[in-house]
Design a protein around this motif. Structure first.
Motif, PDB file in Angstrom:
ATOM      1  N   PHE A  30      -7.634  -1.882   2.860  1.00  9.11           N
ATOM      2  CA  PHE A  30      -6.570  -2.880   2.053  1.00  9.11           C
ATOM      3  C   PHE A  30      -6.345  -4.167   3.116  1.00  9.11           C
ATOM      4  O   PHE A  30      -6.302  -3.873   4.398  1.00  9.11           O
ATOM      5  CB  PHE A  30      -5.181  -2.406   1.839  1.00  9.11           C
ATOM      6  CG  PHE A  30      -5.246  -1.420   0.667  1.00  9.11           C
ATOM      7  CD1 PHE A  30      -5.057  -1.603  -0.665  1.00  9.11           C
ATOM      8  CD2 PHE A  30      -5.504  -0.066   1.126  1.00  9.11           C
ATOM      9  CE1 PHE A  30      -5.123  -0.804  -1.508  1.00  9.11           C
ATOM     10  CE2 PHE A  30      -5.483   0.781   0.163  1.00  9.11           C
ATOM     11  CZ  PHE A  30      -5.283   0.679  -1.295  1.00  9.11           C
ATOM     12  N   VAL A  78       0.816  -1.110   0.016  1.00  9.15           N
ATOM     13  CA  VAL A  78       0.062  -0.104   0.048  1.00  9.15           C
ATOM     14  C   VAL A  78       0.923   1.253  -0.080  1.00  9.15           C
ATOM     15  O   VAL A  78       0.595   2.221  -0.788  1.00  9.15           O
ATOM     16  CB  VAL A  78      -0.881  -0.052   1.263  1.00  9.15           C
ATOM     17  CG1 VAL A  78      -1.647   1.253   1.317  1.00  9.15           C
ATOM     18  CG2 VAL A  78      -1.957  -1.361   1.291  1.00  9.15           C
ATOM     19  N   ALA A 132      -9.794   6.010  -4.426  1.00  6.67           N
ATOM     20  CA  ALA A 132      -9.397   4.544  -5.154  1.00  6.67           C
ATOM     21  C   ALA A 132      -8.857   4.592  -6.412  1.00  6.67           C
ATOM     22  O   ALA A 132      -7.674   3.901  -6.457  1.00  6.67           O
ATOM     23  CB  ALA A 132     -10.974   3.828  -5.476  1.00  6.67           C
ATOM     24  N   LEU A 153      -7.429  -3.838  -2.828  1.00  8.29           N
ATOM     25  CA  LEU A 153      -8.175  -2.715  -2.371  1.00  8.29           C
ATOM     26  C   LEU A 153      -9.630  -3.011  -2.172  1.00  8.29           C
ATOM     27  O   LEU A 153     -10.261  -3.882  -3.237  1.00  8.29           O
ATOM     28  CB  LEU A 153      -7.940  -1.661  -3.279  1.00  8.29           C
ATOM     29  CG  LEU A 153      -8.820  -0.458  -3.102  1.00  8.29           C
ATOM     30  CD1 LEU A 153      -8.909   0.293  -1.701  1.00  8.29           C
ATOM     31  CD2 LEU A 153      -8.807   0.597  -4.273  1.00  8.29           C
ATOM     32  N   PHE A 193      -4.822   4.022  -6.445  1.00 11.69           N
ATOM     33  CA  PHE A 193      -4.189   3.118  -6.057  1.00 11.69           C
ATOM     34  C   PHE A 193      -4.243   2.018  -7.393  1.00 11.69           C
ATOM     35  O   PHE A 193      -3.879   0.767  -7.319  1.00 11.69           O
ATOM     36  CB  PHE A 193      -4.775   2.337  -4.778  1.00 11.69           C
ATOM     37  CG  PHE A 193      -4.391   2.839  -3.468  1.00 11.69           C
ATOM     38  CD1 PHE A 193      -3.507   2.834  -3.018  1.00 11.69           C
ATOM     39  CD2 PHE A 193      -5.537   3.911  -3.010  1.00 11.69           C
ATOM     40  CE1 PHE A 193      -3.257   3.709  -1.715  1.00 11.69           C
ATOM     41  CE2 PHE A 193      -5.281   4.586  -1.882  1.00 11.69           C
ATOM     42  CZ  PHE A 193      -3.974   4.287  -1.298  1.00 11.69           C
TER      43      PHE A 193
END
Length: 298
Positions: free
Chosen positions: A123, A18, A284, A269, A287
């Motif tokens: 996550f 992450v 969102a 995710l 990522f």
């Protein structure tokens, strides 16, 4: 701009994935490296691979800067293993982005925090989703993309959005004698024609049932490593098993044959769709990467 809270693991490979993905999109590489190196050092201390002169509480005070949310905070977590001390783990940090501030908040069980609507985004390992909510079917679950189709919408509003690519595979392993017992590759079809014991890690029953498919398990009984026993050693004693392998070198040390990669153990995710807002949708996207498959949430 708004602050979006995102649940993340407190330590380990998933948290590192992450941090690295967010750093790649926001330029906060130095911050990510600081958190990762601190946690790796503390892990080495816990395992006895390093020695520290200062007390854990002094190190905790040095690591954390409570007056500045953009500096990382850490906390202490009790290690459940016998004789293990408290371990420094990640607590929180706020990262400014062009989608608003993103506050990463450490949780022991991020997936469950999303299920109870504490967070819209988080996550966790894909493994945990398989262990908790996917429906077991005769057909095996093979990819991350298939997970959402196996989640009962009446069970949870949480869905997988995308994977982070930090993949380690659940792999079929066997001794040469067992692998040569059938005139076929060491794959799911091999297990279908096998009768006997299959060694797996404790608590992974549902995961293994999901990725092998229930149809192949009629003549299979699960066994588990004894306390303190390495998984590969236990599989060698049993003859056939499933375990997470990175390079296969440890498996070969136990004279095991590597078979099919059954399922990717990957950080994913997650989104609670009922908590979705324009702000969380924007975060969102931070990522996601073009080369990675993005799943459509309901």
């Amino acid at each position: 701009m708004t602050t979006t809270r995102v649940a993340v693991p407190r330590k380990g490979r998933p948290l590192e994935a992450v941090l690295e993905r967010l750093a790649a999109r926001t330029g906060t590489t130095e911050l990510a490296d600081e958190i990762i190196s601190t946690l790796r050092y503390e892990k080495d201390l816990t395992k006895g691979n390093q020695a520290a002169d200062d007390h854990v509480y002094d190190r905790l005070a040095d690591y954390s800067e409570l007056s500045d949310p953009t500096r990382p905070e850490f906390t202490l977590l009790r290690d459940d293993r016998d004789g293990m001390p408290r371990r420094v783990v990640f607590d929180s940090v706020t990262v400014p982005t062009d989608r608003g501030d993103v506050q990463l908040i450490g949780r022991e069980e991020p997936f469950r925090a999303l299920r109870t609507h504490e967070f819209a985004l988080g996550f966790d390992s894909a493994d945990l989703v398989l262990e908790e909510v996917v429906q077991l079917q005769d057909d095996p679950l093979r990819t991350i993309d298939e997970i959402n189709d196996r989640i009962d919408p009446l069970d949870t509003d949480v869905r997988v959005v995308t994977g982070l690519g930090d993949t380690v595979y659940h792999t079929l392993l066997a001794t040469p004698a067992v692998a040569d017992s059938q005139d076929r590759p060491l794959d799911r079809e091999f297990v279908r024609h096998y009768a006997g014991e299959l060694c797996i890690s404790p608590r992974y029953e549902r995961l293994i049932e999901a990725i092998l498919g229930t149809a192949v398990l009629d003549d299979i009984s699960f066994t588990y490593p004894e306390n303190g026993q390495e998984e590969e050693a236990a599989i060698a004693d049993t003859g056939l098993g499933v375990y997470l392998t990175v390079t296969g070198s440890t498996a070969r040390d136990h004279d095991l044959v590597l078979g099919d990669r059954l399922f990717p153990s990957e950080t994913v995710l997650l989104e609670n769709s009922s908590e979705r807002t324009p702000a969380t949708e924007g975060v969102a996207e931070l990522f996601d990467e073009p080369e990675l498959s993005t799943l459509q949430s309901p």
